[in-house]
Design an enzyme around this catalytic site. Structure first.
Site, PDB file in Angstrom:
ATOM      1  N   GLY A  67      37.207 -13.478  29.077  1.00 53.60           N
ATOM      2  CA  GLY A  67      38.270 -13.763  29.238  1.00 53.60           C
ATOM      3  C   GLY A  67      38.985 -13.788  27.516  1.00 53.60           C
ATOM      4  O   GLY A  67      38.339 -13.665  26.670  1.00 53.60           O
ATOM      5  N   ALA A  68      40.050 -13.523  28.026  1.00 54.58           N
ATOM      6  CA  ALA A  68      40.318 -13.212  26.382  1.00 54.58           C
ATOM      7  C   ALA A  68      41.971 -13.566  25.650  1.00 54.58           C
ATOM      8  O   ALA A  68      43.476 -12.894  25.908  1.00 54.58           O
ATOM      9  CB  ALA A  68      41.559 -10.850  27.010  1.00 54.58           C
TER      10      ALA A  68
ATOM     11  N   ASN B   5      38.564  -9.529  31.993  1.00 53.08           N
ATOM     12  CA  ASN B   5      39.378 -10.722  31.751  1.00 53.08           C
ATOM     13  C   ASN B   5      40.212 -10.620  33.418  1.00 53.08           C
ATOM     14  O   ASN B   5      40.211  -9.214  33.609  1.00 53.08           O
ATOM     15  CB  ASN B   5      40.709 -10.204  30.297  1.00 53.08           C
ATOM     16  CG  ASN B   5      41.613 -10.969  30.203  1.00 53.08           C
ATOM     17  OD1 ASN B   5      41.643 -12.913  30.170  1.00 53.08           O
ATOM     18  ND2 ASN B   5      43.259 -11.048  30.627  1.00 53.08           N
TER      19      ASN B   5
ATOM     20  N   VAL C 261      36.157 -12.999  37.259  1.00 51.93           N
ATOM     21  CA  VAL C 261      34.854 -13.450  37.397  1.00 51.93           C
ATOM     22  C   VAL C 261      34.851 -14.782  38.089  1.00 51.93           C
ATOM     23  O   VAL C 261      35.411 -15.952  38.046  1.00 51.93           O
ATOM     24  CB  VAL C 261      34.575 -14.140  35.985  1.00 51.93           C
ATOM     25  CG1 VAL C 261      33.373 -14.435  36.028  1.00 51.93           C
ATOM     26  CG2 VAL C 261      35.011 -13.555  34.428  1.00 51.93           C
TER      27      VAL C 261
ATOM     28  N   GLU D  90      56.890 -29.333  23.075  1.00 46.68           N
ATOM     29  CA  GLU D  90      57.532 -28.285  22.800  1.00 46.68           C
ATOM     30  C   GLU D  90      58.222 -27.425  23.557  1.00 46.68           C
ATOM     31  O   GLU D  90      59.341 -26.443  23.952  1.00 46.68           O
ATOM     32  CB  GLU D  90      56.230 -27.051  22.586  1.00 46.68           C
ATOM     33  CG  GLU D  90      55.779 -27.274  20.869  1.00 46.68           C
ATOM     34  CD  GLU D  90      54.872 -26.135  20.845  1.00 46.68           C
ATOM     35  OE1 GLU D  90      54.124 -25.630  21.885  1.00 46.68           O
ATOM     36  OE2 GLU D  90      54.912 -26.317  19.590  1.00 46.68           O
TER      37      GLU D  90
ATOM     38  N   ALA E 124      44.971 -24.050  20.031  1.00 44.09           N
ATOM     39  CA  ALA E 124      44.727 -22.170  19.443  1.00 44.09           C
ATOM     40  C   ALA E 124      43.351 -22.095  18.655  1.00 44.09           C
ATOM     41  O   ALA E 124      43.041 -21.316  18.461  1.00 44.09           O
ATOM     42  CB  ALA E 124      45.843 -21.553  19.772  1.00 44.09           C
ATOM     43  N   GLN E 125      44.476 -22.778  17.491  1.00 40.74           N
ATOM     44  CA  GLN E 125      43.760 -22.719  16.325  1.00 40.74           C
ATOM     45  C   GLN E 125      42.255 -23.058  16.250  1.00 40.74           C
ATOM     46  O   GLN E 125      41.315 -22.377  15.342  1.00 40.74           O
ATOM     47  CB  GLN E 125      44.552 -24.247  15.724  1.00 40.74           C
ATOM     48  CG  GLN E 125      43.735 -23.751  13.986  1.00 40.74           C
ATOM     49  CD  GLN E 125      44.341 -25.105  12.924  1.00 40.74           C
ATOM     50  OE1 GLN E 125      43.985 -25.325  11.732  1.00 40.74           O
ATOM     51  NE2 GLN E 125      45.545 -26.072  13.390  1.00 40.74           N
TER      52      GLN E 125
END
Lengths: 397, 397
Positions: free
Chosen positions: B10-11, B37, B81, B171, B314-315
């Site tokens: 996974g990228a 990926n 995968v 968002e 994400a952080q």
């Protein structure tokens, strides 16, 4: 004293040209001119294949009617015409009060001619008006987006069938040839996955066109991946493609029909004799039997010297509008009227952004030169209805 | 002698950060690093709500993986995968040969959490990947185009339901608030015809956020026409809308679910214990019981000092990738590894192009200042993975 009432129905080429010329020529208090149109804008029908493909913004092909009318000379009514009654000289509207007229100019647009093909009206798209072409463009993009969003790869999502290889069909296919690589890039789709198929019942592409030009167009489009099925009538249009005569089925999520138009149904409904909805007008563009009922544009039928009907074109509608406005001014002033005769200024068919074919100034032209002349032709129309300012505004888009 | 094999699956934020740091820190012939990926590109998940609304081009949120990898340091395999087998230290792929590993970094993305809501997976859209968000954008535009193309005016075509008022939901609603007036203009639709409805089962918008900031966000969005249904679970999602608890039906052609994510199903399928698909990793980000199997990103579950799970962000994934790459380098060199601890750098939630709310540098920020900081945050990520050149390239979009 009541002024003579001129009612113009439809702000297409014919109706709008009649109206802007009338407002230019008539003095105040010579007549009461009313223009009725469904939308507050005129759309440039000959350009609709471009927003339908997504190669031009829809606003290029649209002109706000208010911006070209002089409000002290012309009254504009945005409404849908539901009936014309030539016996009582009255026009009925969906929302507003009926309109009385002394002179009626009927310029309402055409309807698709399906030639009785089963399922066409229900399942195909038509390049007909601005709402319709935005719908086609969005539909096509949606299918491209769907392709990679689904687990199963459905090739029919990337198959586009254009029915009809006449003027509109070929011009639309030409735009798609430009547009498809952009869509492929945007949606991560290999170009070779996309099929663009042009199906035509007649034995040739662009019937009536010079053969050399036709060959140029077909070659140009074939080189860019268009598949032609000529001499191949469509038997049926389903919700997942088309069935060709002989039984071959093409699975296609997008089917656009450009195979022909007929006159506006309101004429038949008014008890007027028509052929495919078009009225064989007299030399003054009048409905036979009426002195005050004129038809311009796609709903009028005019024959050439060999007795064959001219195809309905923007060029003819524009000329009719120019001519009729002169005759109306003359009638109002007690003068005589002149017969109308179509004068061909040549014909150009675009093949996408960079090429076109056609006859201009009596000569055959192809490629980028023809494409440029075609663009000049657009500008000319904007100039005629809205002057230099409109022309420059559109040329920038 | 065979080199130790590190396989990164996974990228996303976690996997890609691990990989680019490994290629930076490792010398040649220290290890064989392979990144797998599904797509040839990384997508910036925290930006996906923008192309989903149509406010940013999808390419802003995408980075070609090849452009950030050094080919002499990392092998990239584009494949799906299908299985991880920690007993045999092997990963199966859909197309290619199975991969053996000495160290596995599992960074495969999350799956939508539907909380058992009937019909959600079949009928709702999910802000999940690039293909998916392009599909949402095109779907919405298609519905707007359809509205005026149909004779019958169907208000459900212009009704958008966003399920979930967490981070992504708010968002996304913020972007739509910017986007809808543009769509209205493009498709000749009065703004008041469009309904934008945010439905949330929890008793508050943005659970866990500072109340003052939440109030700011809700006020900002309400002023711009957003309807909130808070404390209102969705009972069912159908092909023509949603049914709320209590039975109220909202007819909506577009339903987007942002209500939650769960870990990648491959972990459960490998026989690993999970909670909503997420693995409670140890302090070294390892799957309990394995020395060589690390999980980063949305599929990892980490608890704070009060014993409550951190939300997947994400952080955190980025920090995990940075941390894990150091530990892996140390392991390869026979050194010791350090425990990971999440360190919050603040959180910002955007409210469309011009506003945001959040905590930065320990302070509450709102409005255009917060929005600017949010944008800087994007740039920072591009800088971390692709240096200045990538950052400038994206900043221009």
């Amino acid at each position: 004293m009541a002024l003579p009432k001129i009612v113009v129905l439809g702000a297409g080429y014919g109706g709008l040209m009649t109206t802007v010329r009338l407002q230019k020529e008539l003095n105040h208090h010579e007549a009461e001119v009313t223009l009725v149109n469904l939308n507050p804008y005129h759309y440039v029908t000959t350009k609709l294949h471009e927003p339908a493909a997504g190669t031009l913004p829809p606003d290029y092909a649209r002109v706000d009617i208010a911006s070209v009318l002089k409000q002290d000379k012309v009254q504009f009514i945005q409404d849908r015409v539901t009936k014309v009654d030539p016996e009582n000289k009255e026009v009925s509207l969906a929302e507003g009060e009926p309109l009385k007229y002394d002179y009626l100019v009927f310029g309402l647009g055409s309807a698709p001619e399906t030639f009785g093909i089963k399922g066409l009206l229900e399942n195909a798209f038509f390049i007909r008006n601005l709402n319709g072409v935005r719908f086609i463009r969005e539909h096509m993009e949606y299918m491209f987006a769907k392709y990679n969003a689904l687990e199963e790869k459905r090739d029919d999502l990337l198959t586009i069938v254009v029915g009809g290889a006449g003027f509109t069909g070929i011009e639309y296919v030409g735009e798609l040839v430009d547009r498809i690589p952009e869509l492929c890039q945007e949606f991560d789709i290999p170009r070779e996955k996309v099929r663009l198929i042009n199906v035509e019942a007649a034995p040739t592409v662009l019937p009536g066109f010079d053969q050399e030009l036709v060959d140029y167009a077909v070659e140009y489009l074939k080189e860019r991946g268009v598949e032609f099925y000529i001499n191949t009538p469509i038997e049926e249009c389903t919700d997942d493609g088309v069935v060709l005569k002989g039984g071959e089925k093409i699975d296609a999520a997008t089917v656009v029909w450009t195979g022909g138009v007929r006159g506006n149904p309101l004429l038949e409904e008014a008890g007027i004799e028509t052929a495919r909805g078009r009225v064989k007008v007299d030399e003054y563009l009048r409905v036979p039997g009426y002195e005050d009922f004129f038809v311009v544009g796609d709903s009028s039928l005019i024959f050439n010297d060999e007795g064959r009907p001219y195809p309905p074109t923007a060029q003819m509608a524009t000329q009719q509008g120019q001519h009729l406005s002169k005759n109306l001014v003359s009638l109002l002033r007690g003068g005589s009227i002149e017969p109308y005769k179509f004068e061909s200024k040549g014909t150009l068919a675009s093949l996408g952004r960079g090429s076109a074919i056609g006859i201009a100034f009596g000569k055959k032209v192809v490629g980028s030169k023809a494409s440029f002349l075609k663009r000049v032709n657009d500008w000319r129309w904007y100039y005629m209805i809205g002057g230099l300012s409109l022309m420059f505004k559109k040329a920038k888009l």
